[in-house]
Scaffold this motif. Structure first.
Motif, short mmCIF file in Angstrom:
data_model
loop_
_atom_site.label_atom_id
_atom_site.label_comp_id
_atom_site.label_asym_id
_atom_site.label_seq_id
_atom_site.Cartn_x
_atom_site.Cartn_y
_atom_site.Cartn_z
N ILE A 23 -3.32 -17.35 4.90
CA ILE A 23 -3.70 -16.28 6.03
C ILE A 23 -5.09 -15.48 5.45
O ILE A 23 -5.17 -14.93 4.54
CB ILE A 23 -2.77 -15.03 5.84
N GLU A 33 -0.37 -7.70 1.99
CA GLU A 33 0.75 -7.95 3.12
C GLU A 33 0.81 -9.39 3.39
O GLU A 33 1.88 -9.99 3.67
CB GLU A 33 0.29 -7.29 4.30
N ALA A 34 -0.30 -10.19 3.40
CA ALA A 34 -0.24 -11.57 3.62
C ALA A 34 0.54 -12.23 2.33
O ALA A 34 1.19 -13.15 2.90
CB ALA A 34 -1.70 -12.18 3.34
N LYS A 36 3.12 -10.91 0.78
CA LYS A 36 4.55 -10.73 1.23
C LYS A 36 5.03 -11.58 2.14
O LYS A 36 6.11 -12.07 2.04
CB LYS A 36 4.62 -9.21 1.57
N ASN A 37 4.21 -11.80 3.48
CA ASN A 37 4.54 -12.73 4.42
C ASN A 37 4.80 -14.14 3.82
O ASN A 37 5.72 -14.95 4.49
CB ASN A 37 3.34 -12.71 5.54
N VAL A 40 7.84 -14.49 1.89
CA VAL A 40 9.14 -14.57 2.84
C VAL A 40 9.45 -16.00 3.37
O VAL A 40 10.20 -16.48 3.68
CB VAL A 40 9.06 -13.52 3.96
N GLN A 41 8.13 -16.50 3.83
CA GLN A 41 8.10 -18.00 4.51
C GLN A 41 8.42 -18.91 3.65
O GLN A 41 8.93 -19.84 4.00
CB GLN A 41 6.59 -18.06 5.18
#
Length: 403
Positions: A23, A33-34, A36-37, A40-41
């Motif tokens: 990202i 934030e990237a 964390k994303n 999760v992915q």
């Protein structure tokens, strides 16, 4: 036109080329934030932060004044934020940027692909470009990918393989299999590599690339083949076929004078010499640069004003050349075939008066259509412009100016 890694990867995905996902962000809190994303992915605690500049050697390069590398791994949101904060807004100095370095405006927060598994991971190298000596595209690849590929090419050239592809026939399946075999792959990794190479070559042709480099080309522990990094250069002359790609251009990564020249349709390349030159026609420009060297000078630029030179383009060329503090003289060498010499002469005069306070010697050689009228215009202008008819005369004046 060069692209950033994150832009190139998005284009590769459209051709079904597997890539390391990531990202792009331009703020440290967005990098957090990237991370964390991605966690999760992909379910991995590790992520990598990569400076996005148009230059190689980012992994070994450092942000000026710090020990921060241009590529760094973090294992928490806080660590990723800190790394991004250290890189963003800094000047990254690498072996390819030179001491000037490049300002980092974006970073790519990417997934960790070096996760453990049933099989060992492996880095390879692969690139595609045009071999002008053979008139064919060539795929260069090696079992030794990663940050030290330059040393591999220099010290062990036998580890660099080449596969030539005729532009008319395209990549044959046996060639893709040969590449996977030479990389020492077997089983599922072999099959995945064949698909990867085939799709990558399709992307190279479909996007009208001038150069496409994957380093490292990576085999994961579960036998996937992916592009961890990607350097992509597009052929400028093909952008008329890809208008959507022109929006990807990042002019902040380009030489400001070359960007300005492009606005006036001037073909300009900055060099390191002391004699600025303005010429119409690429062949004449190359000959003029040779002449400058033979007369004791060094060309400060390549500037081709083309066959439609007028007062506006000549003035723009003057302004661009004069921005270089190293320039000790300017040589204008125009052959009036399509363009009329008197128009160029009037452009020189208008530019001289418009810019004002030009302290470097200006040598003008005009030959061809209306050359005599042009010479008369310059001589009667009252300006400190030296005119020449013969190339030898212009060479002598250049030599005297830089002596």
């Amino acid at each position: 036109m060069n692209l950033h890694e994150y832009q190139a990867k998005e284009l590769l995905k459209k051709y079904n080329v597997p890539v390391q996902e990531g990202i792009p962000v331009d703020r440290a809190d967005a990098a957090e934030e990237a991370y964390k994303n991605l966690k999760v992915q992909f379910g991995n605690n590790f992520a990598v932060v990569k400076a996005q500049i148009h230059a190689g050697g980012r992994g070994k390069g450092k942000i000026r004044g710090t020990e921060q590398r241009g590529v760094a791994v973090g294992k928490s949101a806080e660590e990723i934020k800190t790394i991004a904060s250290n890189i963003l807004g800094g000047t990254l100095v690498t072996i390819q940027t030179g001491e000037a370095g490049k300002l980092v405006n974006k970073v790519l927060v990417a997934q960790d692909v070096y996760y453990p598994g049933p099989n060992p991971v492996k880095e390879f190298y692969l690139s595609i470009l045009l071999d002008r000596t053979k008139g064919q595209n060539v795929i260069m690849y090696s079992t030794e990918g990663g940050m030290d590929i330059e040393e591999v090419a220099h010290n062990t050239p036998d580890k660099i393989f080449k596969e030539w592809v005729h532009a008319g026939s395209g990549l044959y399946p046996f060639q893709a299999r040969k590449i996977a075999f030479n990389l020492g792959l077997k089983g599922e990794a072999f099959k995945n590599c064949v698909k990867f190479v085939t799709n990558l070559y399709n992307a190279y042709v479909g996007l009208d690339c001038a150069m496409l480099e994957i380093n490292p080309l990576f085999k994961t522990s579960d036998e996937k083949i992916i592009a961890v990094d990607c350097k992509m250069g597009l052929d400028d002359n093909s952008l008329m076929r890809h208008p959507e790609l022109e929006a990807l251009r990042d002019i902040s990564e380009e030489d400001p004078t070359e960007v300005e020249a492009g606005k006036y349709n001037l073909n300009f390349v900055k060099l390191d010499g002391n004699v600025g030159c303005m010429v119409n026609g690429a062949g004449l420009a190359m000959a003029t640069m040779d002449m400058i060297k033979l007369s004791g000078g060094e060309p400060a630029n390549f500037l081709d004003v083309g066959g439609t030179a007028n007062a506006t383009t000549v003035e723009a060329g003057f302004r661009i050349i004069l921005k270089d503090p190293k320039v000790k003289a300017i040589l204008i060498n125009i052959f009036g075939g399509i363009v009329r010499c008197d128009r160029v002469a009037q452009g020189v005069i208008d530019a001289y008066k418009s810019i004002g306070n030009i302290t470097v010697p200006i040598i003008v050689r005009l030959q061809g259509t209306n050359a005599e009228e042009a010479k008369k215009l310059i001589e009667e202008s009252g300006l400190k412009v030296q005119s020449a008819i013969l190339l030898s005369e212009a060479a002598a004046l250049v030599g005297k100016a830089v002596a």
